[in-house]
Design an enzyme around this catalytic site. Structure first.
Site, PDB file in Angstrom:
ATOM      1  CG  ASP A 262      -6.027 -31.137  24.507  1.00 28.14           C
ATOM      2  OD1 ASP A 262      -6.127 -30.680  23.345  1.00 28.14           O
ATOM      3  OD2 ASP A 262      -6.947 -31.020  25.357  1.00 28.14           O
TER       4      ASP A 262
ATOM      5  CG  ASP B 200      11.897 -32.472  25.716  1.00 25.10           C
ATOM      6  OD1 ASP B 200      12.553 -31.787  24.906  1.00 25.10           O
ATOM      7  OD2 ASP B 200      12.288 -32.683  26.890  1.00 25.10           O
TER       8      ASP B 200
ATOM      9  CE  LYS C 190      -6.481 -26.927  26.080  1.00 23.41           C
ATOM     10  NZ  LYS C 190      -7.370 -28.034  25.770  1.00 23.41           N
TER      11      LYS C 190
ATOM     12  CG  ASP D 278      10.362 -26.552  25.590  1.00 21.29           C
ATOM     13  OD1 ASP D 278      11.440 -27.003  25.177  1.00 21.29           O
ATOM     14  OD2 ASP D 278      10.044 -26.538  26.795  1.00 21.29           O
TER      15      ASP D 278
ATOM     16  CE1 TYR E  65       8.652 -21.347  26.035  1.00 20.88           C
ATOM     17  CE2 TYR E  65      11.010 -21.134  26.417  1.00 20.88           C
ATOM     18  CZ  TYR E  65       9.878 -21.913  26.325  1.00 20.88           C
ATOM     19  OH  TYR E  65       9.983 -23.267  26.546  1.00 20.88           O
TER      20      TYR E  65
HETATM   21  C1  IPM Z   1      14.904 -25.977  24.751  1.00 22.06           C
HETATM   22  C2  IPM Z   1      14.978 -25.701  26.225  1.00 22.06           C
HETATM   23  C3  IPM Z   1      14.797 -24.224  26.515  1.00 22.06           C
HETATM   24  C4  IPM Z   1      13.428 -23.821  26.027  1.00 22.06           C
HETATM   25  C5  IPM Z   1      14.995 -23.857  28.001  1.00 22.06           C
HETATM   26  C6  IPM Z   1      16.402 -24.180  28.464  1.00 22.06           C
HETATM   27  C7  IPM Z   1      14.678 -22.430  28.292  1.00 22.06           C
HETATM   28  O1  IPM Z   1      14.071 -26.488  26.904  1.00 22.06           O
HETATM   29  O2  IPM Z   1      15.673 -25.383  23.977  1.00 22.06           O
HETATM   30  O3  IPM Z   1      14.114 -26.838  24.334  1.00 22.06           O
HETATM   31  O4  IPM Z   1      12.435 -24.003  26.731  1.00 22.06           O
HETATM   32  O5  IPM Z   1      13.354 -23.316  24.919  1.00 22.06           O
HETATM   33 MN    MN Z   2      13.134 -27.999  25.680  1.00 24.58          MN
END
Ligand code: IPM
Ligand code: MN
Ligand code: NAD
Length: 361
Positions: free
Chosen positions: A226, A254, A191, A250, A140
């Site tokens: 993984d 999700d 990884k 990140d 990042y």
């Molecule tokens: C999050 C988002 C951000 C990240 C993006 C918008 C850059 O996906 O906060 O999870 O990857 O950190």
């Molecule tokens: Mn995210």
């Protein structure tokens, strides 16, 4: 600490960000006006609209004023199709995460109701872990570049930056959290089998730090990321505290949000874990969800749960649990948005939770 006045900067941002943040702000107002919490709220006009209006992203003076004056920031989401390069989003989001050195992105993956868990044979009690995502390094940092762009010979590079200090402090934060919260398992996912340089550092530092906590009864486990994803789906109940780099954190959160009922249920904190007196930033895990914007259908619960994390951080320890419990009641009674099985709009679902909370205060 809880008696000192605390200034909170509020930044709704783009898409569904302003609507869910406005609901969260009204929850903070109840705490301020009904319970007498010493909160001062300061709304910031930043985001895609402002950027398109006058080119402003995250002015240095605002960045500095927030750092100096505020105890916390409540952020909605950033990202707007009218700004395809996302330059405002990066300036603001990374301006806070990197600029304030908020190295721990703490993302609870906790299911609040059985109905929300999509995994076969699993219930809410199986989904209760916290991800410590490194938040200031990794891929990042934006180091790299493009060469011969737009030609058949083009080259694109993003460097994965990992420092001893950065890796060690997030791993320690995960173990310290485990120790403080009676957790006995910390799992680090990397990884290192493919990324021999950067992730061997993670592997080695984790191996060192975990030994320090063995005496406290905390077991450190290493997994390749993984395999972690596989095992999270097969049996999430084996995980309590997870720690990993910025990118993996990140993605994994999700995946985790799916176990919680979707992104509308996932809250997060961005903190400088070793010094909680520094300004911290709180935001739902979800983004700006442009297709949902302006339709009163986005789930506001992630934003309300985020307020709970913020209040706990600010020295009001009971409110996170209270908000969580009331949100769970809302889910139980189907007083919620469509994504989690209800029929209410954003405003009505949030109002339902606020009324219950207000009654208890
Ligand atoms: C999050 C988002 C951000 C990240 C993006 C918008 C850059 O996906 O906060 O999870 O990857 O950190
Ligand atoms: Mn995210
Ligand atoms: P997103 O989180 O906005 O949406 C992903 C999916 O989840 C979509 O199906 C969306 O409808 C659903 N969803 C998200 N929030 C929801 C809510 N509160 N209620 C109900 N459903 C919800 O991710 P995306 O579509 O990949 O990204 C959209 C924009 O948001 C992009 O510009 C992205 O960069 C940005 N983004 C910003 C942040 C942030 O500011 N922290 C986080 C993630 C994505």
């Amino acid at each position: 600490m809880a008696n000192e006045r605390k200034k909170i900067a509020i930044l709704g941002g783009d898409g569904i960000g302003p609507s869910v943040t406005s609901e969260a702000k009204q929850l903070l107002e109840i705490y301020r006006d009904k319970a007498g919490f010493p909160l001062d709220l300061w709304e910031l006009d930043l985001g895609a609209d402002r950027y398109l209006r006058d080119g402003t992203t995250f002015p240095k003076e605002i960045q500095a004023a927030v750092q100096k004056e505020c105890a916390a920031v409540l952020l909605g989401a950033l990202g707007d199709p009218r700004v395809p390069g996302l330059e405002h989003a990066r300036d603001i989001l990374f301006g806070m995460r990197f600029g304030y050195d908020l190295y721990a992105n703490v993302r609870p993956v906790k299911a609040l109701h059985d109905r929300l868990v999509p995994l076969k044979g699993r219930t809410a009690k199986d989904v209760d872990m916290v991800v410590f995502r490194e938040n200031t390094e990794g891929i990042y940092v934006g180091m790299g570049g493009q060469f011969k762009r737009g030609t058949p010979d083009e080259v694109a590079i993003n460097e994965d930056l990992n420092t001893r200090k950065g890796v060690e402090r997030i791993i320690r934060a995960a173990f310290e959290y485990a120790k403080a919260n009676g957790k006995t398992r910390v799992c680090m996912a990397d990884k290192s089998n493919a990324m021999r340089h950067a992730h061997e550092l993670w592997y080695r530092v984790f191996d060192e730090v975990k030994k320090e906590y063995a005496g406290a009864g905390i077991e450190g486990r290493h997994l390749y990321v993984d395999a972690l994803c596989l095992l999270m789906v097969q049996d999430p109940s084996q995980f309590q505290v997870l720690v990993m780099n910025n990118l993996f954190g990140d993605i994994v959160t999700d995946l985790g949000a799916a176990f919680q009922g979707g992104l509308g249920m996932a809250a997060s904190a961005n903190i400088h874990a070793s010094d909680p007196s520094r300004v911290a930033m709180f935001e739902p895990v979800h983004g700006s969800a442009p297709p949902l914007a302006g339709r009163d259908i986005a789930n506001p619960f992630a934003a309300l749960l985020t307020v709970g994390m913020m209040l706990k951080h600010l020295g009001f320890p009971n409110e996170e649990q209270r908000i969580e419990r009331v949100v769970a009641e809302a889910i139980e009674e189907k007083a919620c948005t469509v994504d989690v099985g209800g029929a209410l709009g954003t405003r009505a679902a949030a109002a339902w939770v606020r009324e219950r909370v207000a009654k208890e205060l």
